[in-house]
Design a protein around this motif. Structure first.
Motif, mmCIF file in Angstrom:
data_model
loop_
_atom_site.group_PDB
_atom_site.id
_atom_site.type_symbol
_atom_site.label_atom_id
_atom_site.label_comp_id
_atom_site.label_asym_id
_atom_site.label_seq_id
_atom_site.Cartn_x
_atom_site.Cartn_y
_atom_site.Cartn_z
ATOM 1 N N THR A 1 42.483 28.483 -0.464
ATOM 2 C CA THR A 1 42.368 29.859 -0.919
ATOM 3 C C THR A 1 42.344 30.746 0.327
ATOM 4 O OG1 THR A 1 39.958 29.932 -0.859
ATOM 5 C CG2 THR A 1 40.983 29.144 -2.903
ATOM 6 N N PHE A 2 42.285 32.057 0.109
ATOM 7 C CA PHE A 2 42.430 32.988 1.222
ATOM 8 C C PHE A 2 41.235 33.927 1.321
ATOM 9 C CE2 PHE A 2 46.430 31.507 -0.284
ATOM 10 C CZ PHE A 2 47.096 31.160 0.868
ATOM 11 N N GLN A 3 40.959 34.306 2.568
ATOM 12 C CA GLN A 3 39.802 35.154 2.830
ATOM 13 C C GLN A 3 39.935 36.494 2.102
ATOM 14 O OE1 GLN A 3 39.244 35.759 6.993
ATOM 15 N NE2 GLN A 3 37.373 36.926 6.746
ATOM 16 N N ASN A 4 41.099 37.150 2.328
ATOM 17 C CA ASN A 4 41.388 38.347 1.538
ATOM 18 C C ASN A 4 42.228 37.858 0.379
ATOM 19 O OD1 ASN A 4 43.177 37.554 3.510
ATOM 20 N ND2 ASN A 4 44.177 39.527 3.641
ATOM 21 N N ILE A 5 41.687 37.916 -0.824
ATOM 22 C CA ILE A 5 42.312 37.305 -2.003
ATOM 23 C C ILE A 5 43.806 37.615 -2.072
ATOM 24 C CG2 ILE A 5 42.298 37.300 -4.523
ATOM 25 C CD1 ILE A 5 39.344 38.001 -4.360
ATOM 26 N N ARG A 6 44.604 36.579 -2.238
ATOM 27 C CA ARG A 6 46.047 36.781 -2.340
ATOM 28 C C ARG A 6 46.556 36.174 -3.639
ATOM 29 N NH1 ARG A 6 48.407 35.341 3.540
ATOM 30 N NH2 ARG A 6 50.389 35.926 2.646
ATOM 31 N N GLU B 1 42.109 32.117 -7.715
ATOM 32 C CA GLU B 1 42.642 31.453 -6.519
ATOM 33 C C GLU B 1 42.251 29.978 -6.498
ATOM 34 O OE1 GLU B 1 41.676 33.215 -2.744
ATOM 35 O OE2 GLU B 1 43.773 33.832 -2.621
ATOM 36 N N ILE B 2 41.001 29.706 -6.861
ATOM 37 C CA ILE B 2 40.549 28.317 -6.891
ATOM 38 C C ILE B 2 41.309 27.547 -7.968
ATOM 39 C CG2 ILE B 2 38.567 26.801 -7.327
ATOM 40 C CD1 ILE B 2 36.789 28.978 -6.073
ATOM 41 N N ALA B 3 41.539 28.194 -9.118
ATOM 42 C CA ALA B 3 42.272 27.541 -10.206
ATOM 43 C C ALA B 3 43.691 27.199 -9.765
ATOM 44 C CB ALA B 3 42.319 28.451 -11.442
ATOM 45 N N LEU C 1 42.005 17.553 -0.971
ATOM 46 C CA LEU C 1 41.175 18.375 -0.097
ATOM 47 C C LEU C 1 41.395 19.833 -0.449
ATOM 48 C CD1 LEU C 1 39.390 18.708 2.515
ATOM 49 C CD2 LEU C 1 41.540 18.929 3.762
ATOM 50 N N LEU C 2 40.281 20.553 -0.653
ATOM 51 C CA LEU C 2 40.380 21.969 -0.988
ATOM 52 C C LEU C 2 39.769 22.773 0.149
ATOM 53 C CD1 LEU C 2 41.050 24.089 -3.177
ATOM 54 C CD2 LEU C 2 38.795 23.693 -4.149
ATOM 55 N N LEU C 3 40.569 23.681 0.716
ATOM 56 C CA LEU C 3 40.073 24.553 1.781
ATOM 57 C C LEU C 3 39.727 25.897 1.169
ATOM 58 C CD1 LEU C 3 42.926 23.853 4.402
ATOM 59 C CD2 LEU C 3 40.734 22.665 4.212
ATOM 60 N N LEU C 4 38.446 26.275 1.245
ATOM 61 C CA LEU C 4 38.023 27.546 0.642
ATOM 62 C C LEU C 4 37.601 28.499 1.750
ATOM 63 C CD1 LEU C 4 35.802 26.156 -2.265
ATOM 64 C CD2 LEU C 4 38.134 27.026 -2.428
ATOM 65 N N ASP C 5 38.278 29.650 1.819
ATOM 66 C CA ASP C 5 37.989 30.608 2.876
ATOM 67 C C ASP C 5 37.048 31.689 2.336
ATOM 68 O OD1 ASP C 5 37.987 32.117 5.155
ATOM 69 O OD2 ASP C 5 40.149 32.005 5.467
ATOM 70 N N GLU C 6 35.785 31.588 2.661
ATOM 71 C CA GLU C 6 34.735 32.505 2.222
ATOM 72 C C GLU C 6 34.706 32.733 0.713
ATOM 73 O OE1 GLU C 6 33.899 35.960 4.441
ATOM 74 O OE2 GLU C 6 34.699 35.133 6.303
ATOM 75 N N PRO C 7 34.478 31.675 -0.046
ATOM 76 C CA PRO C 7 34.470 31.822 -1.500
ATOM 77 C C PRO C 7 33.337 32.714 -2.016
ATOM 78 C CG PRO C 7 33.689 29.638 -0.878
ATOM 79 C CD PRO C 7 34.238 30.277 0.362
ATOM 80 N N ALA C 8 32.256 32.842 -1.268
ATOM 81 C CA ALA C 8 31.120 33.631 -1.765
ATOM 82 C C ALA C 8 31.157 35.083 -1.291
ATOM 83 C CB ALA C 8 29.802 32.978 -1.341
ATOM 84 N N ALA C 9 32.188 35.447 -0.517
ATOM 85 C CA ALA C 9 32.238 36.819 0.007
ATOM 86 C C ALA C 9 32.198 37.829 -1.131
ATOM 87 C CB ALA C 9 33.497 37.007 0.841
ATOM 88 N N GLY C 10 31.336 38.805 -1.008
ATOM 89 C CA GLY C 10 31.248 39.865 -2.003
ATOM 90 C C GLY C 10 30.561 39.470 -3.290
#
Lengths: 252, 293
Positions: free
Chosen positions: A85-90, A160-162, A171-180
């Motif tokens: 996933t991406f830090q700034n949701i894409r 994004e996670i879905a 392997l799942l790379l999550l970029d700041e999933p809890a941001a905000g």
């Protein structure tokens, strides 16, 4: 001993004269939830970009299940089993929530004519049911026909996670999933991460929310100015003087 | 059934719909092609040479003309699609002009005089092609490949990281568009009875783009609407005589202000066709555990 699922060796990236990631060694074992933490600009997202080949590495290697990823084209990264996933949701701006999941599933289609068969017929029905099951798992089922970018922030993160999970990554790379997210949303996220792990998905996450990191992670790596300064279990890292100074010092 | 004037107009409309589809195909992946008049010229000349000099049947000639255009589309596509936005637009525009100039200088194709004597395009034939191409897009855009096209349009990088071979999608869509332009060119040549290089200038490419943008570029149905409105409207404006062009231009400007997404949008279609809209309450399936808020 079994080799780690993800293994970074001497991974290095410069941007001009700036050293973004310096000779980083990192191993993530199968079934773990690992975290990459560090102050802003420490090079965490760059590490993700190097793993997924958004950026070419200057030196070092990325091995996934013992396989060198350094020369794979970007679209093959997902096929070998790395989702992100991406830090700034894409999100895809013109697509509904359900369509995001269906696109993710496309990775698993056999190459050939089947890709040209409309999604609503044949075996596609099973794929559709699977997509709805995944959306239900992420509490997005009611939203499946809505354009994804009209959803509230926390739900967009789950879309994004879905999308990433639909590719069935190992392997799942999550970029700041809890941001905000507010505290109750963060607690729900912790539960979600645990359920994802229970589905045989290893997780590497970048996170600033220390509560999430402490609650859920087996292993924490601390980066500062592109360099690894500490590594260990959450409680070990919490007591590491260099980590405290660089990062946790402010609020610990 | 139709007067010859009406019949001519409907043939032209059908061909315009096809050219609109030829621009829509790459545009759906986010690429602006201004060179489709070039692909149209390739299809027109190849099919004309085949029927005139080699006695090939019209349908076979149309398909071979389309394939020639499609193959050149793929060949041009690989290098050109590394470019984006205005740069791609300029490169494809230049390609169209190169094709036109080649036919202008080639004595085999009659140079500036062009080729004459092709015939055989009929109204039902044109609309069968329109029907076939419409059906093709209807199926394609609902297929997994169609979703990949939308995803490529929205965010190429994320598309790649979701496993889409973006290069293949883009080159494929470009080639499909070129094929359709080639077929349209063949139909056009065998309707007009003659072709010459000046018929395939870049203004033609601009018109094709106009149909798509004004009709609505988020759905392939927009091609039909756009080509219909902007082929027929000028006919209804004949009473304006010399002011027709100005009025037509003003309408286009107004459209861009009032409905920049085009006449038909995917949201509008969704509203019109979605029987299970979000207004009706649905029963949520049972959940294993609480994960959401």
């Amino acid at each position: 001993m079994t080799p780690p699922l993800l293994h970074l060796q001497k991974l290095t990236k410069h941007f001009g004269g700036v050293l973004a990631v310096e000779a980083l060694d990192l191993a993530v074992a199968e079934g773990q939830i690992a975290a990459l933490i560090g102050p802003n600009g420490a090079g965490k997202t760059t590490v993700f970009n190097l793993i997924t080949r958004v950026l070419p590495a200057d030196e070092g290697s990325v091995h996934f299940r013992g396989r060198d990823l350094s020369h794979l084209p970007r679209h093959r990264i997902v096929r070998v089993g790395v989702g992100r996933t991406f830090q700034n949701i894409r999100l895809f701006a013109t697509m509904t929530v359900l369509e995001h999941v269906l696109v993710g599933q496309n990775v698993r289609l056999h190459p050939g004519w089947k890709r040209f068969i409309p999604v609503e017929y044949g075996e596609a029905k099973r794929r559709r049911a699977e997509a709805e099951e995944l959306l239900n798992f992420l509490h997005l089922w009611e939203r499946r026909h809505l354009p994804a970018d009209t959803l509230p922030y926390g739900e967009q993160r789950r879309v994004e996670i879905a999308r990433a999970l639909a590719t069935r990554p190992a392997l799942l790379l999550l970029d700041e999933p809890a941001a905000g997210m507010n505290p109750s949303e963060s607690r729900a996220l912790v539960k979600l991460l645990q359920t994802i792990r229970d589905r045989q998905v290893t997780i590497l996450l970048i996170e600033h929310d220390m509560q999430v990191v402490m609650d859920v992670c087996d292993q924490v790596t601390v980066l500062n100015f592109g360099e690894k300064i500490a590594e260990g279990t959450p409680s070990e890292v919490r007591q590491d003087p260099r980590a405290l100074e660089a990062y946790l010092g402010h609020d610990a | 059934m139709f007067s010859s004037y009406q019949e001519g107009l409907l043939v032209l409309l059908g061909i315009n719909v096809l050219t609109a589809f030829s621009v829509y195909s790459p545009l759906a992946t986010g690429q602006l092609s201004l060179g489709n008049a070039g692909f149209m010229a390739i299809g027109a000349y190849i099919s004309a040479i085949l029927t005139l000099n080699f006695g090939v049947g019209l349908q076979a000639a149309l398909i071979l003309g389309g394939l020639s255009a499609g193959v050149s589309g793929v060949l041009v596509g690989f290098p050109a699609l590394r470019l984006r936005g205005v740069f791609l637009a300029m490169a494809t525009l230049a390609f169209g002009e190169v094709v036109r100039t080649i036919f202008l200088n080639l004595s085999y194709t009659g140079g500036a005089y062009g080729l004459r004597g092709m015939m055989g395009t009929t109204l039902p034939m044109v609309w069968l092609w329109v029907l076939a191409v419409t059906l093709f897009f209807f199926l394609l855009m609902r297929s997994p490949f169609g979703l990949n096209i939308h995803a490529t349009h929205d965010d190429e990088e994320v598309g790649e990281l979701t496993g889409i071979n973006v290069t293949r999608v883009k080159v494929g869509a470009f080639g499909i568009g070129a094929f359709i332009a080639g077929v349209a060119g063949g139909l056009y040549a065998h309707y007009l009875l003659y072709i010459e290089p000046s018929l395939f200038g870049f203004l033609e490419s601009i018109y094709m783009l106009l149909y798509v943008i004004l009709g609505g570029m988020t759905t392939f149905w927009g091609c039909l609407v756009g080509a219909a409105v902007f082929t027929l409207l000028p006919e209804y404006l004949r009473f304006l005589e010399r002011w027709r062009g100005a009025f037509f231009g003003a309408i286009i400007v107004l459209m861009m202000i009032l409905r920049p997404q085009g006449l038909l949008t995917r949201e509008l279609l969704r509203l019109l066709t979605n029987r299970r809209g979000p207004t009706q309450p649905e029963e949520v399936p049972a959940r294993v555990q609480e994960v959401g808020e």
